[in-house]
Design a protein around this motif. Structure first.
Motif, mmCIF file in Angstrom:
data_model
loop_
_atom_site.group_PDB
_atom_site.id
_atom_site.type_symbol
_atom_site.label_atom_id
_atom_site.label_comp_id
_atom_site.label_asym_id
_atom_site.label_seq_id
_atom_site.Cartn_x
_atom_site.Cartn_y
_atom_site.Cartn_z
ATOM 1 N N HIS A 74 0.835 -1.210 0.000
ATOM 2 C CA HIS A 74 0.000 0.000 0.000
ATOM 3 C C HIS A 74 0.868 1.257 0.000
ATOM 4 O O HIS A 74 0.614 2.214 -0.747
ATOM 5 C CB HIS A 74 -0.922 0.008 1.224
ATOM 6 N N ARG A 77 2.447 1.750 -3.408
ATOM 7 C CA ARG A 77 1.532 2.262 -4.430
ATOM 8 C C ARG A 77 1.248 3.739 -4.209
ATOM 9 O O ARG A 77 1.137 4.522 -5.161
ATOM 10 C CB ARG A 77 0.228 1.458 -4.415
ATOM 11 N N ALA A 78 1.120 4.140 -2.933
ATOM 12 C CA ALA A 78 0.908 5.564 -2.653
ATOM 13 C C ALA A 78 2.128 6.373 -3.065
ATOM 14 O O ALA A 78 2.009 7.501 -3.552
ATOM 15 C CB ALA A 78 0.630 5.756 -1.161
ATOM 16 N N GLY A 81 2.127 7.385 -6.664
ATOM 17 C CA GLY A 81 1.019 8.224 -7.103
ATOM 18 C C GLY A 81 -0.319 7.536 -7.161
ATOM 19 O O GLY A 81 -1.307 8.136 -7.638
ATOM 20 N N GLY A 82 -0.433 6.309 -6.710
ATOM 21 C CA GLY A 82 -1.709 5.607 -6.726
ATOM 22 C C GLY A 82 -2.648 6.123 -5.655
ATOM 23 O O GLY A 82 -2.229 6.716 -4.659
ATOM 24 N N VAL A 83 -3.947 5.894 -5.876
ATOM 25 C CA VAL A 83 -4.966 6.290 -4.908
ATOM 26 C C VAL A 83 -5.362 5.046 -4.109
ATOM 27 O O VAL A 83 -5.835 4.062 -4.681
ATOM 28 C CB VAL A 83 -6.202 6.897 -5.595
ATOM 29 N N LEU A 84 -5.183 5.093 -2.799
ATOM 30 C CA LEU A 84 -5.483 3.947 -1.944
ATOM 31 C C LEU A 84 -6.968 3.902 -1.619
ATOM 32 O O LEU A 84 -7.630 4.948 -1.498
ATOM 33 C CB LEU A 84 -4.684 4.025 -0.648
ATOM 34 N N SER A 85 -7.483 2.700 -1.474
ATOM 35 C CA SER A 85 -8.885 2.531 -1.086
ATOM 36 C C SER A 85 -9.038 2.786 0.404
ATOM 37 O O SER A 85 -8.057 2.830 1.159
ATOM 38 C CB SER A 85 -9.355 1.118 -1.418
ATOM 39 N N GLU A 88 -7.528 -0.083 2.406
ATOM 40 C CA GLU A 88 -6.071 -0.038 2.485
ATOM 41 C C GLU A 88 -5.610 1.014 3.484
ATOM 42 O O GLU A 88 -4.678 0.788 4.263
ATOM 43 C CB GLU A 88 -5.489 0.243 1.099
ATOM 44 N N GLU A 250 -13.305 10.272 -4.039
ATOM 45 C CA GLU A 250 -12.035 10.052 -4.723
ATOM 46 C C GLU A 250 -11.061 11.191 -4.417
ATOM 47 O O GLU A 250 -9.863 10.957 -4.232
ATOM 48 C CB GLU A 250 -12.270 9.937 -6.233
ATOM 49 N N ARG A 254 -7.550 10.659 -2.590
ATOM 50 C CA ARG A 254 -6.338 11.052 -3.285
ATOM 51 C C ARG A 254 -5.467 11.921 -2.369
ATOM 52 O O ARG A 254 -4.249 11.760 -2.305
ATOM 53 C CB ARG A 254 -6.685 11.804 -4.575
ATOM 54 N N SER A 257 -4.002 9.731 0.339
ATOM 55 C CA SER A 257 -2.963 8.864 -0.226
ATOM 56 C C SER A 257 -1.673 9.645 -0.438
ATOM 57 O O SER A 257 -0.571 9.111 -0.224
ATOM 58 C CB SER A 257 -3.440 8.272 -1.556
#
Length: 784
Positions: A74, A77-78, A81-85, A88, A250, A254, A257
């Motif tokens: 997790h 991914r953050a 630049g990913g957006v965590l759920s 997560e 979202e 974002r 994250s």
């Protein structure tokens, strides 16, 4: 350690049992990847970790390790630049909270002082503090990963509008389901959802009555799920709000994250430390489940397992045995029949070595010792290979040939049924040759065999000793106990006789056995009888010693209780005396004040009776001292050793041993020797017998010598000086046994103290403390 040896000794089953005690997936991964180490420093570090964990578990029972997740994916991914759920993010918050709990837990345990911790506090200190991130996530996301309404003002307004729209839609549709024609036109009076829009189930023939949009139909086609025209606009409004909600959620995720990405390095470190801590406590839990203990380590190839059990057998079924190799002998040859437990002994030894070198406690008693081997080799079981078209014998030889290419003086070698599977004469000769080669290389060897020729081998080699697994002829079954120094017997004749075989047949068979074989069997039988008798005597002696030690401890407790009571009474008397003196001082001060006042008012005019009265009050302020008068002899007596006296302050009878300093004498009352003033002694009678030989006076700070000496925290040289002085005092006090508390620590103080005690002329024997006496942190010394 090669994988084949680990598989042969079933080390994978140990790992599987270990992993069951992990609290997290990351900790379980650590356990599953565990491999033995051949580096002594690393092995010692691992064992020290397990010791700390086991101590904490013993004191606290449970450790707060719940809620730990492997959050490294997790955080990674953050970071990119990913957006965590929400789920997560909640796992990240849960892991941060777990790190906070375990840090506080370890700090509390250390501050309580019941156990000394070093490694665990070091690891918790490396965990970064990310409480702000934890709180922010928990204020944004609930336990199920759903973003809370309070995450932003915009989201709160949107969801309020959604609930209002849903309420209006449901109210409108429910009014339709309760109408007069509803029972006739609707398949069921309910409101449901299709394609994220609220609909009602309408019968096919009444489709046009409600208008609107059909979103679905039943499998039979008789029911249509219709969105009535009266709620289309309301559903459209709800749908718009739903899209806005998704966009706002979202956006919130974002932003959160991105903030998590800033703390990614700290989250990586946190996960690593928590995984290691979980793994350490996994080892501690595993040790507790097996009732295992921490072995001492050495690099001399010495193994001494006290009452070792096979770690994979149930505790109530495994038979414990003492296993020792590496000092007086470097090879053990175990002979005897099948199903006696020879292979179990091999695997117990091999698995215990692998466990210890993996930082795991071993299923043996306190005081067990093991070596750190660079390699372990095992040839155990039937390894016949059909694919290679090899016989059992060939398969074993292929395995042994490969082992001989690597065996050296830092190896442990285990041979099961060495030389079996071929002609007995050739097989025994080959077995002897292989053993000679491995012994010459300096390795430690335990081998099992059927061949009687190897019984003589154990007597003809200095570094080899015979052993067997005990067999009970009365019950016709093995006891599985390992007997070092006694070769195995076939017991064929005894077993046959017990089950009723004709005596003539048995005697005929005996006549076919050579005289040498008869002599060997008779020798083994005699050894076995002597062993059983020695074990019986040892048990009786141990029971007697235990009773004696208990009596000695009880007497010590009574003596200590007596001295404590005496000190309390003396303290009470001192307090009362101080109070009396203080009262007298106050009274005298009052009299002096009155005298001064009289003088100031004109002393010349004072009457004589006033002065006499003031003088009497001043004298009365002094407390009266009562002196104890001797009951028998008021005159000064010439005391001498051997006189029987009564110690007045104790009310106990005793005899004078010798003169002490000043007007004091050494008096023996029962098992207690103490210095007593002449004024505290009352003569009873003189000893007519020969005067006892004078002994040295105990010159300590007090007449009482404790039965324990605590050296923890002392420097090595200072500790030995204290031991020397203490042994002199203990001998003069008449103690037969004393306890030296040196702790475990690095082992340097323990080895130094035990070495000094071993060489001391007045120390008969030493041993480690038992389970209730302090274990390896205490040495019990028997005095001559």
């Amino acid at each position: 350690m090669n994988k084949k040896v680990l598989a042969t000794l079933e080390f994978d089953k140990i790992i599987a049992k270990l992993a069951q005690h992990a609290s997290s997936e990351a900790g379980r991964s650590f356990a599953e990847e565990l491999k033995p180490s051949h580096k002594p420093e690393e092995v010692q570090q691992w064992l020290d970790e397990t010791e700390e964990a086991a101590a904490v578990i013993r004191i606290k029972g449970n450790v707060p390790l719940a809620g730990i997740y492997d959050i490294r994916p997790h955080a990674k991914r953050a970071q990119i630049g990913g957006v965590l759920s929400g789920v997560e993010l909640m796992r990240i918050a849960s892991t941060i909270a777990a790190s906070r709990h375990i840090r506080k837990f370890i700090e509390d345990v250390r501050s309580e002082g019941q156990v000394t911790l070093r490694i665990l506090p070091e690891k918790t200190a490396m965990i970064p503090v990310l409480t702000d991130l934890e709180h922010k996530i928990k204020h944004t996301v609930d336990e199920n990963g759903r973003v809370l309404d309070s995450a932003s003002d915009a989201l709160r307004h949107i969801r309020h509008g959604m609930r209002s729209a849903e309420s209006r839609i449901r109210s409108k549709l429910e009014s339709l389901t309760r109408g007069q024609s509803a029972q006739k036109m609707l398949s069921d009076a309910i409101v449901t959802i299709r394609n994220d829009r609220y609909v009602i189930p309408v019968k096919q023939e009444y489709r046009s009555h409600y208008g609107g949009i059909v979103h679905d139909q039943s499998s039979s086609g008789q029911t249509l799920f219709v969105e009535p025209a009266s709620v289309v606009n309301l559903n459209n409004e709800l749908r718009e709000l739903t899209v806005k909600e998704q966009y706002e959620v979202e956006k919130i995720l974002r932003e959160l994250s991105a903030e998590t990405a800033e703390h990614a390095p700290g989250l990586f470190t946190m996960t690593k430390m928590l995984s290691e801590i979980d793994f350490i406590f996994t080892k501690g839990k595993f040790a507790r489940s097996m009732n295992a203990t921490k072995p001492l380590l050495n690099e001399e190839g010495y193994i001494h397992y006290i009452q070792a059990r096979h770690p994979l057998l149930p505790a109530d079924e495994a038979v414990a045995s003492d296993i020792e190799i590496g000092r007086d002998y470097t090879a053990i040859v175990i002979t005897g029949p099948n199903t006696g437990g020879k292979t179990v002994t091999l695997k117990t030894t091999g698995l215990s070595v692998l466990m210890a070198q993996s930082g795991l406690f071993i299923p043996a008693e306190d005081g067990s010792e093991t070596a750190v081997f660079q390699s372990v080799f095992a040839d155990i079981g039937d390894e016949q290979s059909i694919e290679q078209n090899l016989s059992t014998f060939s398969s074993h030889m292929v395995n042994i040939a490969g082992m001989l290419n690597e065996i050296d003086h830092e190896s442990l070698v285990l041979f099961d049924e060495l030389g079996s599977g071929t002609d007995p004469q050739e097989g025994s000769a080959l077995a002897i040759s292989i053993l000679d080669e491995v012994i010459a290389r300096g390795a430690r060897i335990i081998a099992t065999t059927h061949y009687p020729e190897l019984k003589a081998y154990g007597y003809n080699r200095e570094q080899v000793i015979n052993a067997s697994v005990e067999f009970d002829v009365e019950t016709l079954s093995p006891t599985y106990r390992l007997l070092i120094g006694i070769p195995g017997r076939s017991n064929a004749f005894e077993i046959s006789k017990r089950i009723g075989l004709n005596s003539a047949i048995i005697e005929n068979a005996r006549s076919m056995i050579s005289a040498d074989s008869h002599e060997v069997d008779n020798m083994i039988a005699a050894l076995d009888t002597s062993r059983r008798l020695a074990e019986q005597h040892e048990k009786e002696t141990r029971d007697y010693l235990r009773d004696t030690e208990k009596l000695h401890r009880d007497l010590q407790k009574e003596v200590i209780a007596y001295h404590e009571q005496k000190e309390k009474m003396e303290e009470k008397a001192r307090a009362e005396a101080a109070a009396i003196v203080e009262k007298a001082r106050a009274e005298a001060e009052d009299v002096m004040k009155e005298l001064r006042a009289m003088r100031m008012s004109g002393a010349a005019g004072m009457k004589e009776h006033e002065l006499i009265e003031a003088r009497k009050r001043l004298e009365g302020a002094v407390p009266e001292q009562k002196t104890k008068k001797p009951a028998i002899e008021p005159a000064k007596r010439q005391w001498k050793p051997g006189d029987e006296v009564k110690v007045i302050s104790f009310g106990q009878k005793g005899s004078i041993i010798e003169k002490a300093a000043g007007d004091e004498w050494v008096v023996q009352m029962g098992i207690i020797k103490m210095k007593v003033a002449e004024s505290d002694m009352q003569f009873i009678k003189s000893e007519k017998k020969k005067e006892p030989k004078p002994i040295a006076t105990i010159r300590g700070k007090d007449f009482h010598v404790s039965s324990e000496l605590d050296l923890r925290g002392e420097r090595y040289e200072d500790a030995l000086k204290r031991v020397e002085k203490y042994l002199d005092d203990a001998l003069l006090a008449g103690y037969h046994q004393v306890s030296i508390i040196h702790g475990k620590g690095t082992g340097a103080l323990m080895k130094g103290v035990r070495g000094y005690l071993t060489k001391h002329r007045m120390v008969q024997s030493i041993r480690f403390g038992g389970s209730g006496e302090g274990g390896l942190g205490v040495t019990i010394a028997e005095l001559k």
